[in-house]
Structure formats: structure tokens, C-alpha cells
Design a protein around this motif. Structure first.
Motif, PDB file in Angstrom:
ATOM      1  N   GLU A 225     -92.703  28.315 -64.347  1.00 47.71           N
ATOM      2  CA  GLU A 225     -93.807  29.266 -64.438  1.00 47.71           C
ATOM      3  C   GLU A 225     -94.231  29.453 -65.888  1.00 47.71           C
ATOM      4  O   GLU A 225     -93.421  29.394 -66.804  1.00 47.71           O
ATOM      5  N   LYS A 226     -95.530  29.703 -66.071  1.00 45.93           N
ATOM      6  CA  LYS A 226     -96.099  29.943 -67.388  1.00 45.93           C
ATOM      7  C   LYS A 226     -96.813  31.291 -67.378  1.00 45.93           C
ATOM      8  O   LYS A 226     -97.665  31.552 -66.520  1.00 45.93           O
ATOM      9  N   ALA A 227     -96.461  32.165 -68.345  1.00 48.35           N
ATOM     10  CA  ALA A 227     -97.160  33.433 -68.525  1.00 48.35           C
ATOM     11  C   ALA A 227     -98.345  33.200 -69.466  1.00 48.35           C
ATOM     12  O   ALA A 227     -98.163  32.809 -70.617  1.00 48.35           O
ATOM     13  N   PHE A 228     -99.553  33.427 -68.975  1.00 51.57           N
ATOM     14  CA  PHE A 228    -100.748  33.209 -69.773  1.00 51.57           C
ATOM     15  C   PHE A 228    -101.144  34.454 -70.560  1.00 51.57           C
ATOM     16  O   PHE A 228    -101.972  34.373 -71.472  1.00 51.57           O
ATOM     17  N   SER A 229    -100.548  35.588 -70.206  1.00 53.60           N
ATOM     18  CA  SER A 229    -100.738  36.841 -70.924  1.00 53.60           C
ATOM     19  C   SER A 229     -99.591  37.754 -70.533  1.00 53.60           C
ATOM     20  O   SER A 229     -98.827  37.431 -69.619  1.00 53.60           O
ATOM     21  N   PRO A 230     -99.430  38.910 -71.194  1.00 57.78           N
ATOM     22  CA  PRO A 230     -98.371  39.835 -70.760  1.00 57.78           C
ATOM     23  C   PRO A 230     -98.568  40.336 -69.329  1.00 57.78           C
ATOM     24  O   PRO A 230     -97.625  40.848 -68.720  1.00 57.78           O
ATOM     25  N   ARG A 231     -99.764  40.145 -68.765  1.00 59.86           N
ATOM     26  CA  ARG A 231    -100.059  40.676 -67.430  1.00 59.86           C
ATOM     27  C   ARG A 231    -100.032  39.634 -66.326  1.00 59.86           C
ATOM     28  O   ARG A 231     -99.837  39.971 -65.167  1.00 59.86           O
ATOM     29  N   PHE A 232    -100.222  38.348 -66.645  1.00 57.14           N
ATOM     30  CA  PHE A 232    -100.416  37.356 -65.586  1.00 57.14           C
ATOM     31  C   PHE A 232     -99.611  36.092 -65.844  1.00 57.14           C
ATOM     32  O   PHE A 232     -99.574  35.573 -66.969  1.00 57.14           O
ATOM     33  N   SER A 233     -98.975  35.573 -64.777  1.00 57.04           N
ATOM     34  CA  SER A 233     -98.237  34.314 -64.840  1.00 57.04           C
ATOM     35  C   SER A 233     -98.487  33.520 -63.567  1.00 57.04           C
ATOM     36  O   SER A 233     -98.788  34.074 -62.509  1.00 57.04           O
ATOM     37  N   LEU A 234     -98.339  32.191 -63.687  1.00 61.47           N
ATOM     38  CA  LEU A 234     -98.608  31.284 -62.576  1.00 61.47           C
ATOM     39  C   LEU A 234     -97.597  30.148 -62.610  1.00 61.47           C
ATOM     40  O   LEU A 234     -97.255  29.648 -63.693  1.00 61.47           O
TER      41      LEU A 234
END
Length: 312
Positions: A225-234
């Protein structure tokens, strides 16, 4: 904030008697070994939907029945309370908890070949119920470094749920079962990457009402998984499970096996001043043996009820 906790809830994974297992395949995803950061009480709720079927020529043992042409939809709610009494137990974090399942299994079969007591039936049959499953006790112990996290966990199924004897639709396993698992996560908040893996062994007991003795199982999972911001990961996730000892029932060994892949996403928010995490997962089973084949959807909500924060 990152995921508050990663725990394996009780559930149905489509193997052994009733096409059901204690360990819910897919629960060991991103941050599988990341423990709660501080002492306290944590709340986790999973809404789980599974839809799968098996061909008419495939027979299944189901709560004292032998059925063919099984089609199942399961909508379930797994509520977990997790207590973290210490973050310095044997050098790690100790957590204990309990999961309470509630759900609505909906089953259709093309034929009931043998019913409880040996009666032979042939008619198509449908059964649904809103029912409780067996409570599951949880124990976890985890250690963490700067980026690497390790976790040992165990859960036990206590067969005191609402078991509908002789009926098709049940959420209760109605047998003692114990799972032991180990997980590792490489979790780097700076880069946003998380690589996690989890493996475990499930010991299955005997259903005293049906006399069916289910075999033991192993399960392996992995996620990136990769967190693209402190709020969202995919991320992406997959699992493999296999029964490694025979069932002791009228269908003989009846060993199950499955492999699945899926996607997962999470968002971190602040609710009433405390961090909370929402996570979704979708899995597609690619190959199965002696199991249903289908898809599952998850919605997971995690939030601390109380935390013993360090004094400033």
C-alpha cells in the motif's frame, strides 16, 4: 494518522463444514503487524458482504445436511472491542479483545441430498436468518522498530452463538477452533509505503451436534500500500488458504483451497477530536477447490474509545 489497529476478525472463509472458517481471509492486509500506539480501549467494526456459489455437481456438508448447487450471500457485522493494557509487555504491546458477529446468511441449494437423521430430499431449498455467530477471543503481542513491526496473535472461537440445528443458514461455527498467526510489516511513514505479510494455522474442532470433525487449515496473506497523503492510501492485497488435514465426515477428506486478489483503500479522519480510520477492501477469488467461488466487499471503521496519552 496511520491505521490504528490491524486484527483478524472472526468470520466465514468458505472451507470445512458449512463452508466456513474461523479466520476471515483478507483481514491481514496493510499494516497487519502495526499495533495500537498507546494504552487504551479501541473499537473496530467490519461490515462484510460475500457472494459466491458452487456448481450443482459439487456436494457440500452443511449443518448436518449434504447439499448440491450451493449459492450463498452473507451480510455480516463483526464488532470488536480491543483493550491495550501495556505497551511494555515482554518489550512489546499487549492487546486482548473480543469480537461479536451478527449477520444475515442467505443460502440457496439446488438439492438437499441428505438431511439430518439421513432423510433423503431432492427439492430446491432456500434459507435465510438474522442470527448471531460465536464470540471470538483475541490476544495479540507486537513489537516495533523504526520501520519494521512484528506481531503474534491468537484467537479462539467459543461455540455459544445461535446455532440453528439442521438449518442451512448459520453464522455460528458451533465448534471450538483456535488460530495462531504471525505478521510482519515494513511501514515507512516518511515515504508512505507499507509492505505487510501474515501467515497462520487454524486448529478446528468437532461439531457435537452433527458429528462433523473439520480439518486444520493454513492461510497466507500479503499487501502493498502507498499513502498519497496523511488522509488517503491505496493498495493491493491477496491471500491463499489451504486445508492440510482431512475432514472426518460423510464426504471423506473434503480438503479446501483458494486464492484471491483484491484492492484496498483507507482514509484517516478526525472525529470528535480523535483519529479514526475507514478502510474498504474488495476481493475476487480466482481458483477454489471444495469451496464457494465469489467476491467479498468490506467496510472497516476503527476508532479509539479512550487512550492513556503520555503526560506532556
Amino acid at each position: 494518522m496511520a491505521v490504528l489497529l490491524a486484527l483478524g476478525a472472526s468470520g466465514h472463509a468458505h472451507a470445512t463444514e458449512g463452508a466456513a472458517s474461523l479466520y476471515l481471509l483478507g483481514s491481514g492486509g496493510p499494516a497487519a503487524a502495526v499495533m495500537p500506539p498507546v494504552e487504551g480501549v479501541y473499537f473496530d467494526k467490519v461490515i462484510y458482504v460475500y457472494d459466491g456459489d458452487a456448481k450443482a455437481e459439487r456436494e457440500f456438508p452443511l449443518n448436518g445436511n449434504i447439499v448440491a448447487g450451493l449459492d450463498a450471500t452473507i451480510v455480516a457485522d463483526f464488532t470488536t472491542l480491543l483493550f491495550v493494557p501495556s505497551t511494555d509487555f515482554l518489550g512489546g504491546t499487549l492487546a486482548v479483545g473480543v469480537t461479536a458477529p451478527l449477520g444475515a446468511p442467505m443460502l440457496d441449494v439446488d438439492a438437499v441430498l441428505t438431511g439430518p437423521g439421513g432423510a433423503a430430499l431432492t427439492a430446491r431449498r432456500r434459507d435465510t436468518a438474522l442470527t448471531t455467530g460465536d464470540p471470538v477471543g483475541l490476544v495479540m503481542l507486537g513489537w516495533h522498530g523504526e520501520k519494521v513491526h512484528l506481531e503474534l496473535s491468537s484467537m479462539i472461537n467459543v461455540p455459544v452463538g445461535n446455532y440453528r440445528e439442521g438449518q442451512l443458514a448459520n453464522l455460528s461455527l458451533h465448534r471450538w477452533a483456535v488460530d495462531g498467526s504471525a505478521a510482519v510489516s515494513w511501514h515507512d511513514p516518511a515515504s508512505g509505503w507499507d509492505l505487510s505479510a501474515k501467515a497462520g494455522y487454524t486448529f478446528n474442532g468437532k461439531n457435537d451436534d452433527t458429528g462433523y470433525d473439520s480439518g486444520d487449515e493454513v492461510h497466507v496473506e500479503a499487501a502493498v500500500e502507498k499513502a498519497f497523503s496523511p488522509r488517503f492510501s491505496l493498495g493491493v492485497q491477496g491471500y491463499y488458504a489451504r486445508q492440510i488435514s482431512n475432514d472426518n465426515g460423510v464426504l471423506g477428506p473434503f480438503r479446501g483451497e483458494t486464492v484471491a486478489v483484491g484492492v484496498t483503500a483507507a482514509t484517516n479522519v478526525v472525529m470528535a477530536g480523535v483519529p479514526a480510520t475507514f478502510r474498504t477492501r474488495v476481493f475476487r477469488e480466482l481458483e477454489t477447490t471444495n469451496r464457494l467461488k465469489g467476491m467479498s466487499f468490506w467496510l472497516d471503521f476503527s476508532v479509539p474509545i479512550s487512550m492513556n496519552l503520555p503526560q506532556q
